[in-house]
Design an enzyme around this catalytic site. Structure first.
Site, PDB file in Angstrom:
ATOM      1  CE  LYS A  79      57.929-107.211 -47.794  1.00 52.01           C
ATOM      2  NZ  LYS A  79      58.434-106.971 -46.581  1.00 52.01           N
ATOM      3  CB  SER A 154      55.306-106.658 -43.484  1.00 55.28           C
ATOM      4  OG  SER A 154      56.465-106.461 -43.845  1.00 55.28           O
ATOM      5  CB  SER A 178      58.897-107.539 -41.730  1.00 55.46           C
ATOM      6  OG  SER A 178      57.736-107.105 -41.561  1.00 55.46           O
TER       7      SER A 178
HETATM    8  N1  GLN Z   1      54.683-105.681 -37.954  1.00 56.33           N
HETATM    9  C1  GLN Z   1      55.913-104.520 -38.093  1.00 56.33           C
HETATM   10  C2  GLN Z   1      55.039-103.468 -38.272  1.00 56.33           C
HETATM   11  O1  GLN Z   1      53.753-103.011 -38.609  1.00 56.33           O
HETATM   12  C3  GLN Z   1      57.109-104.464 -38.639  1.00 56.33           C
HETATM   13  C4  GLN Z   1      56.823-104.996 -40.227  1.00 56.33           C
HETATM   14  C5  GLN Z   1      58.056-105.018 -40.880  1.00 56.33           C
HETATM   15  O2  GLN Z   1      59.206-105.290 -40.139  1.00 56.33           O
HETATM   16  N2  GLN Z   1      58.528-104.194 -41.705  1.00 56.33           N
HETATM   17  O3  GLN Z   1      55.256-102.600 -38.317  1.00 56.33           O
END
Ligand code: GLN
Length: 487
Positions: A79, A154, A178
């Protein structure tokens, strides 16, 4: 089976027997990437030259008869939130478009030491803020099961790449879901380790008290292998815990007899997606049949999780993102008249809409007069949620819930409605707020043939138990073997 379709452990066996070379495997992966990447859009960058260098080194070791580790010669995707020395690390943001770190993050360094081959850097929501990868500053990523749908986020690039066989496995990060939510959306395995299990050194910070790095893989055994490689104390991250790391492969036990499984009422709520409910309930039924003890439990503060999370994560983000001001990193806007203008123009141009929204929210909840009402309250709720879990884990060994309330939604469906987007993480957020580990594994398909994820939560540092329960499910079902139609 073709080479790109194999798992880490399958490839390792072939490499050791000298039936393939790492070079051939790496070639097969890039061939696959060229074939499907135009449709998927998982990668922000390919690092072909370096990959073949790494593959060549492994092949020479094997030729010399040296023993090689589980990950040696295996092509992985990373990532783009993890710092890679000499390789651009954008975090999905225009503000870091040209940022080249001068060091490797600890997990990246460990993978290199294990001789893994890095294929490239994977797409993500900008600064990991999002649940659909639509917030990337560069491109969207499509779900290999249905190209009109999001891959989750994400770590959407990581999950889509694994599902589409564009890498053998990948690393993602999880602040509120995420790793697990995209793994569920794409029909692969994803684990968020206990907070402190894996070093965050060289991980671009979003919300430092919640962020963890973890594996996204094709099966549970590969998850254990990657956990072995990335876990453990690191003097460069003071929140990493100095505690022995077990060999996670020893947890791959196909037996759940006598294991106590908790089913929290608060996660099975009215209005939940019918396919998700059916798949998860069927999974619970199977565990019961295999001898686990199923017990209804309660996690009473669950309804406050999303609100609590969005106060804490925005507060931390507003502070962490203050460093992107055009001085040290990445973008610096041109044509400013004074320092203040340089700051504001750089941030105005460099950050996307969602990131700006979070900085504004975070600054607000931390401001004088509101701190007590928001941030302090949220921290108190967080403590209450921790006691919920402590109490539950006094009665059960693991907790089973859906990973996400629905299967992958359509691209564009929620971009205009941030609250709906935030609610996609309702089942994953409590895990980050309390620091416990959790894994998502495929447990079924919707009527539209979209994968559904089962989430298993465990006690702090009890990843071994999660792997055991997940492994048992996988060994006795075949959801993880189904391939998306793009294959
Ligand atoms: N979807 C969540 C957010 O927007 C979690 C994102 C994540 O785990 N990085 O913060």
């Amino acid at each position: 089976m073709e080479l790109h379709q194999l798992t880490i452990h399958e490839l390792h066996a072939l490499l050791v027997k000298r039936e393939v070379t790492s070079r051939e495997v790496t070639e097969a992966l890039y061939r696959r990437i060229r074939e499907v990447e135009e449709k998927i859009g998982a990668y922000l960058m390919l690092t072909e030259e370096k990959a073949f260098e790494q593959a060549g080194q492994v092949d020479r070791k094997i030729a010399r008869g040296e023993r090689i580790g589980d990950l040696a010669g295996v092509p992985l995707g990373i990532k783009d939130i993890l710092c890679t020395k000499g390789i651009r690390t954008t975090c999905g943001s225009r503000i870091l478009e040209n940022y080249v770190p001068f060091y490797d993050g600890t997990v990246v360094r460990r993978l290199r030491q294990e001789d893994a081959v890095m294929l490239g850097k994977l797409n993500m929501d900008e600064f990991a803020m999002g649940s659909s990868t639509e917030n990337s500053g560069f491109q969207i990523t499509r779900n290999p099961w249905d190209l009109s749908r999001i891959p989750g986020g994400s770590s959407g690039g990581s999950a889509a790449a694994v599902a589409a066989d564009e890498c053998i496995a990948a690393l993602g990060t999880d602040t509120g879901g995420s790793i697990r939510q995209p793994a569920a959306c794409c029909g692969v395995v994803g684990m968020k380790p206990t907070y402190g299990r894996v070093s965050r050194y060289g991980l671009v910070a979003f919300a430092s008290s919640l962020d963890q790095i973890g594996p996204i893989t094709k099966d549970v055994e590969d998850c254990a292998i990657l956990m072995n490689a990335i876990s453990g104390y690191d003097p460069y991250d003071s929140t990493s815990v100095n505690m022995d790391v077990p060999n996670y492969k020893e947890s791959l036990i196909n037996d759940v007899k006598g294991i106590r499984i908790g089913i929290p009422d608060e996660y099975f709520i009215e209005g939940m997606d019918a396919d998700v409910e059916r798949a998860v309930k069927e999974a619970i039924g199977l565990f019961e049949r295999w001898g686990a003890k199923i017990k209804r439990i309660s996690l009473p503060h669950t309804p406050y999780a999303v609100a609590t999370y969005y106060i804490i994560c925005t507060a931390e983000a507003s502070s962490n993102l203050a460093r992107y001001d055009g001085v040290k990193y990445g973008l610096r806007s041109k044509g400013f008249r004074d320092l203040m203008e340089m700051y504001t123009q750089t941030r105005e141009k460099g950050f996307g809409k969602e990131v700006k929204r979070r900085i504004i929210l975070g600054t607000y909840v931390l401001s004088a007069g509101y701190y007590e009402a928001y941030y302090r309250k949220a921290s108190q709720v967080r403590t209450l949620m921790r006691s919920d879990f402590e109490e539950a884990f006094g009665q059960v060994d693991v907790i089973l819930v859906p990973t996400a309330p629905t299967p992958a939604f359509r691209i564009g469906e929620k971009v205009e409605d941030p609250l709906q987007m935030y609610l996609s993480d309702i089942h994953t957020i409590p895990v980050n707020l309390t620091g416990i580990p959790a894994i998502s594994i495929p447990c079924g398909f919707s009527r539209e043939n979209l994968p559904i994820g089962l989430q298993i939560m465990g006690r702090h540092f009890d990843e071994g138990m999660l792997l055991r329960v997940a492994y048992t499910f996988e060994q006795n079902t075949d959801f993880h073997l189904k391939k998306p139609p793009i294959a």
